[in-house]
Design a protein around this motif. Structure first.
Motif, PDB file in Angstrom:
ATOM      1  N   GLY A 195       0.814  -1.211   0.000  1.00 57.23           N
ATOM      2  CA  GLY A 195       0.000   0.000   0.000  1.00 57.23           C
ATOM      3  C   GLY A 195       0.845   1.257   0.000  1.00 57.23           C
ATOM      4  O   GLY A 195       0.537   2.229  -0.703  1.00 57.23           O
ATOM      5  N   ASN A 196       1.926   1.256   0.776  1.00 60.05           N
ATOM      6  CA  ASN A 196       2.830   2.418   0.814  1.00 60.05           C
ATOM      7  C   ASN A 196       3.493   2.644  -0.537  1.00 60.05           C
ATOM      8  O   ASN A 196       3.687   3.785  -0.966  1.00 60.05           O
ATOM      9  CB  ASN A 196       3.897   2.226   1.893  1.00 60.05           C
ATOM     10  CG  ASN A 196       3.340   2.385   3.296  1.00 60.05           C
ATOM     11  OD1 ASN A 196       2.305   3.030   3.488  1.00 60.05           O
ATOM     12  ND2 ASN A 196       4.010   1.798   4.265  1.00 60.05           N
ATOM     13  N   VAL A 224       4.085   6.026  -5.371  1.00 65.81           N
ATOM     14  CA  VAL A 224       4.212   6.106  -6.829  1.00 65.81           C
ATOM     15  C   VAL A 224       3.094   6.962  -7.418  1.00 65.81           C
ATOM     16  O   VAL A 224       3.325   7.794  -8.297  1.00 65.81           O
ATOM     17  CB  VAL A 224       4.198   4.696  -7.445  1.00 65.81           C
ATOM     18  CG1 VAL A 224       4.145   4.760  -8.962  1.00 65.81           C
ATOM     19  CG2 VAL A 224       5.439   3.912  -7.011  1.00 65.81           C
ATOM     20  N   ALA A 225       1.872   6.777  -6.930  1.00 62.56           N
ATOM     21  CA  ALA A 225       0.738   7.546  -7.438  1.00 62.56           C
ATOM     22  C   ALA A 225       0.888   9.035  -7.122  1.00 62.56           C
ATOM     23  O   ALA A 225       0.555   9.893  -7.939  1.00 62.56           O
ATOM     24  CB  ALA A 225      -0.561   7.004  -6.866  1.00 62.56           C
ATOM     25  N   GLU A 285      -1.916  -4.127   3.100  1.00 59.31           N
ATOM     26  CA  GLU A 285      -1.038  -4.228   4.276  1.00 59.31           C
ATOM     27  C   GLU A 285       0.000  -5.340   4.159  1.00 59.31           C
ATOM     28  O   GLU A 285       0.761  -5.579   5.093  1.00 59.31           O
ATOM     29  CB  GLU A 285      -1.889  -4.447   5.534  1.00 59.31           C
ATOM     30  CG  GLU A 285      -2.830  -3.291   5.853  1.00 59.31           C
ATOM     31  CD  GLU A 285      -2.085  -1.971   6.013  1.00 59.31           C
ATOM     32  OE1 GLU A 285      -1.037  -1.963   6.694  1.00 59.31           O
ATOM     33  OE2 GLU A 285      -2.538  -0.973   5.429  1.00 59.31           O
ATOM     34  N   THR A 286       0.030  -6.027   3.009  1.00 63.79           N
ATOM     35  CA  THR A 286       1.017  -7.102   2.817  1.00 63.79           C
ATOM     36  C   THR A 286       2.426  -6.526   2.829  1.00 63.79           C
ATOM     37  O   THR A 286       2.733  -5.569   2.107  1.00 63.79           O
ATOM     38  CB  THR A 286       0.772  -7.826   1.476  1.00 63.79           C
ATOM     39  OG1 THR A 286      -0.562  -8.343   1.464  1.00 63.79           O
ATOM     40  CG2 THR A 286       1.762  -8.971   1.293  1.00 63.79           C
ATOM     41  N   GLN A 307       6.173  -4.853 -10.102  1.00 66.94           N
ATOM     42  CA  GLN A 307       7.185  -5.514  -9.273  1.00 66.94           C
ATOM     43  C   GLN A 307       6.688  -5.672  -7.840  1.00 66.94           C
ATOM     44  O   GLN A 307       6.873  -6.725  -7.216  1.00 66.94           O
ATOM     45  CB  GLN A 307       8.484  -4.714  -9.294  1.00 66.94           C
ATOM     46  CG  GLN A 307       9.644  -5.354  -8.530  1.00 66.94           C
ATOM     47  CD  GLN A 307      10.022  -6.716  -9.077  1.00 66.94           C
ATOM     48  OE1 GLN A 307      10.100  -6.905 -10.288  1.00 66.94           O
ATOM     49  NE2 GLN A 307      10.256  -7.676  -8.199  1.00 66.94           N
ATOM     50  N   ALA A 308       6.032  -4.653  -7.314  1.00 72.38           N
ATOM     51  CA  ALA A 308       5.498  -4.732  -5.950  1.00 72.38           C
ATOM     52  C   ALA A 308       4.467  -5.848  -5.841  1.00 72.38           C
ATOM     53  O   ALA A 308       4.479  -6.641  -4.885  1.00 72.38           O
ATOM     54  CB  ALA A 308       4.884  -3.393  -5.553  1.00 72.38           C
TER      55      ALA A 308
END
Length: 306
Positions: free
Chosen positions: A98-99, A104-105, A119-120, A138-139
Motif C-alpha cells: 500500500g505504501n 508512486v501515485a 497491508e502485505t 514488481q510490488a
C-alpha cells in the motif's frame, strides 16, 4: 451511450473503447463532423457513460482532422497512461505494498482508490530510473508470491485501484446463435520455453528444469542465474512456458467484458466451450449498435505480467 468532454455532450459518429493486458491504459477514440465547433484540446477531461454508470474517465491526448472525410478523430487515455510514461527512483526496502502504491501515485498526481491486500509486507531492491508501471508490477509480484493471487491495476472513478484479476462476468455467456457473431481458435508454440538451465554467478551449470514437449516440439532453452535467498528450482520452473491456446470472438457488446475478466463461451463449431480470460477487448459503437471483439486465453494471462 453518452460522451462528455469538459461538460460538453459530444455527438459522435463512431466510438471505440478498448483495453489490453499488453497496454495497461484503457483508451477511447471517436470521430465527429469537423464542422461542429466543440472545444476539445489535449488535456481535456473525457468521460464515457452508459446509463448511470461511468465506463471511462480520462484525458484527451490527441486530435486530428481529415480533409477527405471532414471528420475529427480524438484519442483519450485513462490515468494509467501517466504511470506508463513516467519514471522514478525508489529505495523502499521493507514496506507494505500500500505504501508503494501511494508513493508512486503521488509522484504523478493520481489519486488512489482501493488497494487489494494493501497491508502485505514486501521487500524491494533499489529502483533507479524505473518505469512507474513496472514499479507497481514488481510490488505486486512480491504480493502474489505470498498470496498466489493475480492482481491488476485499473482506473476506477479517476483513481488508481488494484484489484484481483480473473473475475467472471456474471449472468452472461457468449453463445453461438444468440450473441456470438464469429469465433476462431488456434494453438502456437511461438513462446515455448521447455528447458531452463540453472547457473551460478560465474555461468557454471548447477542444475536444470524441464517442461513439456521436448520430444514433440524440440528444445527451447532459457537460463536462470541463482539468486541469494531464492529457491533456484522454483524460480527456474516459473520461467517454463508451454503451448499457447488462443481464441478470439466477435459478439454483440457487453460493457462488462473487459480485459482482466473472464467470460464463458459456448461454440460447437470451433469447439470453444468453457471459461476464458479476456486478454484484450475492443468495443465499438456505430449508429447506435454496440459490438465487441475479444482476444481470449485459456488461463489467466495477467499472471504473465504480475
Amino acid at each position: 451511450m453518452r460522451l462528455v468532454i469538459d461538460k460538453q455532450e459530444i455527438r459522435f459518429l463512431d466510438l471505440t473503447w478498448s483495453g489490453s493486458k499488453y497496454n495497461a491504459a484503457r483508451q477511447v477514440s471517436f470521430t465527429y463532423p469537423s464542422k461542429i465547433g466543440y472545444a476539445i484540446s489535449p488535456g481535456s477531461i473525457l468521460t464515457l457513460h452508459e446509463g448511470n454508470r461511468t465506463l471511462f474517465e480520462g484525458i484527451v491526448f490527441s486530435k486530428q482532422i481529415s480533409n477527405k472525410s471532414h471528420e475529427m478523430n480524438v484519442v483519450a487515455y485513462d490515468r494509467l497512461i501517466y504511470f506508463l510514461k513516467s519514471e522514478g527512483s525508489y529505495n523502499f526496502k521493507t514496506t507494505t505494498v500500500g505504501n508503494v502504491i501511494k508513493k508512486v501515485a503521488a509522484d504523478v498526481g493520481v489519486p488512489v482508490g482501493s488497494i487489494a491486500d494493501s497491508e502485505t509486507s514486501i521487500k524491494l531492491d533499489s529502483m533507479i530510473s524505473m518505469n512507474l508501471y513496472e514499479v507497481i508490477l514488481q510490488a505486486y509480484r512480491e504480493v502474489k508470491n505470498k498470496t498466489k493471487i493475480v492482481y491488476m491495476p485499473v482506473i476506477n472513478g479517476g483513481k488508481l485501484s488494484i484489484i484481483k484479476a480473473g473475475e467472471t462476468v456474471s449472468d452472461f455467456s457468449l453463445e453461438n446463435g444468440i450473441n456470438l457473431l464469429d469465433s476462431s481458435f488456434g494453438e502456437s508454440i511461438e513462446n515455448v520455453k521447455n528447458k531452463i538451465l540453472i547457473v551460478d554467478d560465474k555461468g557454471n551449470r548447477v542444475g536444470e528444469v524441464k517442461g513439456d514437449g521436448l520430444s514433440q516440439w524440440g528444445t527451447f532453452q532459457g537460463v536462470y542465474q541463482k539468486e541469494e535467498g531464492k529457491n533456484s528450482n522454483t524460480e527456474a520452473k516459473s520461467l517454463l512456458h508451454g503451448m499457447d491456446l488462443e481464441a478470439s470472438v466477435e459478439a454483440l457488446g457487453n460493457i462488462n467484458c473487459i480485459s482482466g475478466k473472464a467470460v464463458t463461451v459456448l461454440d460447437p463449431t470451433t469447439k470453444l466451450k468453457g471459461l476464458f480470460y479476456i486478454d484484450e477487448d475492443t468495443h465499438y459503437w456505430n449508429r447506435g449498435q454496440h459490438t465487441m471483439s475479444l482476444q481470449l486465453n485459456f488461463k489467466n494471462m495477467v499472471d504473465d505480467e504480475l
